[in-house]
Motif scaffolding. Structure first.
Motif, mmCIF file in Angstrom:
data_model
loop_
_atom_site.group_PDB
_atom_site.id
_atom_site.type_symbol
_atom_site.label_atom_id
_atom_site.label_comp_id
_atom_site.label_asym_id
_atom_site.label_seq_id
_atom_site.Cartn_x
_atom_site.Cartn_y
_atom_site.Cartn_z
ATOM 1 N N UNK A 79 0.826 -1.204 0.000
ATOM 2 C CA UNK A 79 0.000 0.000 0.000
ATOM 3 C C UNK A 79 0.865 1.261 0.000
ATOM 4 N N UNK A 80 1.943 1.237 0.782
ATOM 5 C CA UNK A 80 2.850 2.392 0.824
ATOM 6 C C UNK A 80 3.474 2.641 -0.548
ATOM 7 N N UNK A 84 2.977 5.981 -3.038
ATOM 8 C CA UNK A 84 4.113 6.708 -3.627
ATOM 9 C C UNK A 84 3.949 6.819 -5.144
ATOM 10 N N UNK A 85 3.560 5.712 -5.775
ATOM 11 C CA UNK A 85 3.368 5.723 -7.229
ATOM 12 C C UNK A 85 2.209 6.636 -7.623
ATOM 13 N N UNK A 86 1.159 6.642 -6.820
ATOM 14 C CA UNK A 86 0.003 7.498 -7.105
ATOM 15 C C UNK A 86 0.391 8.967 -7.042
ATOM 16 N N UNK A 87 1.166 9.349 -6.048
ATOM 17 C CA UNK A 87 1.579 10.748 -5.910
ATOM 18 C C UNK A 87 2.490 11.183 -7.053
ATOM 19 N N UNK A 88 3.152 10.218 -7.681
ATOM 20 C CA UNK A 88 4.041 10.523 -8.810
ATOM 21 C C UNK A 88 3.345 10.324 -10.154
ATOM 22 N N UNK A 89 2.034 10.095 -10.135
ATOM 23 C CA UNK A 89 1.232 9.871 -11.347
ATOM 24 C C UNK A 89 1.685 8.644 -12.133
ATOM 25 N N UNK A 90 2.275 7.668 -11.444
ATOM 26 C CA UNK A 90 2.588 6.385 -12.094
ATOM 27 C C UNK A 90 1.362 5.488 -11.868
ATOM 28 N N UNK A 91 0.336 5.744 -12.640
ATOM 29 C CA UNK A 91 -0.945 5.086 -12.390
ATOM 30 C C UNK A 91 -1.007 3.683 -12.982
ATOM 31 N N UNK A 99 0.899 2.375 -9.463
ATOM 32 C CA UNK A 99 -0.020 2.394 -8.329
ATOM 33 C C UNK A 99 -1.068 1.290 -8.412
ATOM 34 N N UNK A 100 -1.625 1.094 -9.609
ATOM 35 C CA UNK A 100 -2.664 0.067 -9.750
ATOM 36 C C UNK A 100 -2.124 -1.322 -9.410
ATOM 37 N N UNK A 101 -0.896 -1.604 -9.838
ATOM 38 C CA UNK A 101 -0.278 -2.900 -9.565
ATOM 39 C C UNK A 101 -0.180 -3.149 -8.062
ATOM 40 N N UNK A 102 0.300 -2.167 -7.326
ATOM 41 C CA UNK A 102 0.503 -2.338 -5.884
ATOM 42 C C UNK A 102 -0.834 -2.461 -5.141
ATOM 43 N N UNK A 103 -1.793 -1.605 -5.479
ATOM 44 C CA UNK A 103 -3.074 -1.660 -4.772
ATOM 45 C C UNK A 103 -3.828 -2.956 -5.077
ATOM 46 N N UNK A 104 -3.753 -3.404 -6.328
ATOM 47 C CA UNK A 104 -4.426 -4.654 -6.674
ATOM 48 C C UNK A 104 -3.775 -5.834 -5.958
#
Length: 270
Positions: A79-80, A84-91, A99-104
């Protein structure tokens, strides 16, 4: 020996025997009676039983707890990294660090995890906002692409449906407006008996206004026809009629005014 002497001697002998048989308590203290053979001691009866822990059972519980804590730490780490990826727009990119990879992955380990679910919703929010910004800039192709990215993250998010509708409505409204403007910009071809006047007629000087209306005055004076004035401003429409009627001296000009933005005076046959 007299009877009294015999009694005295008997009492003396009795007292002497008693002193010989009773031992002093200080030299030989009294002892408690020993328990009979085979009977339980008092201390054994009041001693509680001690529950000896099952060493094997304790070890298994500790191992499971360690595994649970390790799994929880891994989920929190995913999640952390997603935040980080979300804040950097690595969606959605790069493929192995977004971000999607980590949250999923976090949801896969802990279905329903609140923070991971929030992260997925945040990605959808970013893409739908980008879609709206692109649509406002008239880039409808890019807007549709962003909405498709949002669907790949969570196709069931109602925000996507709402934004798709907003973009569609905006595009349709602009197309309708463009048609109206295009229609207005097309020059009108006046028919016989119709006289188009400039929309800015009353921003001209008095002489210029008379010059624009003079052909109408001449035709009305010759044919004695009634007129219809199509003008959006009632006060200006009446002023046009007054100018025409004041310069036709042979008769009173008949007229009707209509609140329409045609900026036209039409001569009507009786």
């Amino acid at each position: 020996m007299s009877k009294n002497q015999v009694s005295f001697l008997f009492i003396a002998l009795f007292l002497t025997g008693c002193q010989t048989n009773i031992a002093p308590s200080e030299s030989h203290p009294l002892q408690e009676k020993a328990p009979e053979s085979g009977s339980k001691s008092v201390s054994a009866e009041i001693t509680p039983e001690i529950d000896v822990p099952d060493v094997k059972k304790t070890t298994i519980i500790s191992s499971e707890e360690r595994k649970s804590r390790a799994a929880e730490r891994l989920t929190l780490s995913l999640i952390a990294q997603g935040e980080d990826a979300l804040s950097a727009d690595r969606l959605l990119t790069p493929e192995d660090d977004n971000a999607n990879l980590y949250f999923q992955a976090a949801l896969g380990r802990d279905p329903g995890n609140f923070k991971a679910t929030q992260g997925i919703a945040a990605i959808v929010d970013v893409y739908t906002q980008w879609a709206w910004d692109a649509a406002r800039n008239r880039d409808y192709i890019q807007s549709a692409r962003y909405l498709e990215y949002a669907r790949s993250v969570n196709p069931e998010d109602p925000v996507i449906v709402e934004m798709t509708s907003r973009v569609k409505d905006l595009k349709a409204k602009r197309e309708r407006t463009a048609k109206v403007v295009s229609k207005k910009s097309e020059p009108k071809e006046p028919q016989v008996g119709q006289y188009l006047l400039p929309e800015t007629l009353f921003s001209l000087s008095e002489d210029e206004i008379i010059a624009q209306i003079q052909p109408i005055i001449d035709e009305v004076a010759k044919t004695e026809q009634a007129i219809e004035i199509y003008w959006p401003n009632d006060k200006q429409a009446r002023l046009i009629y007054q100018i025409i009627n004041s310069r036709v001296t042979a008769f009173r000009v008949r007229a009707m005014t209509y609140h329409r933005a045609d900026y036209m005076v039409e001569l009507k046959q009786d």
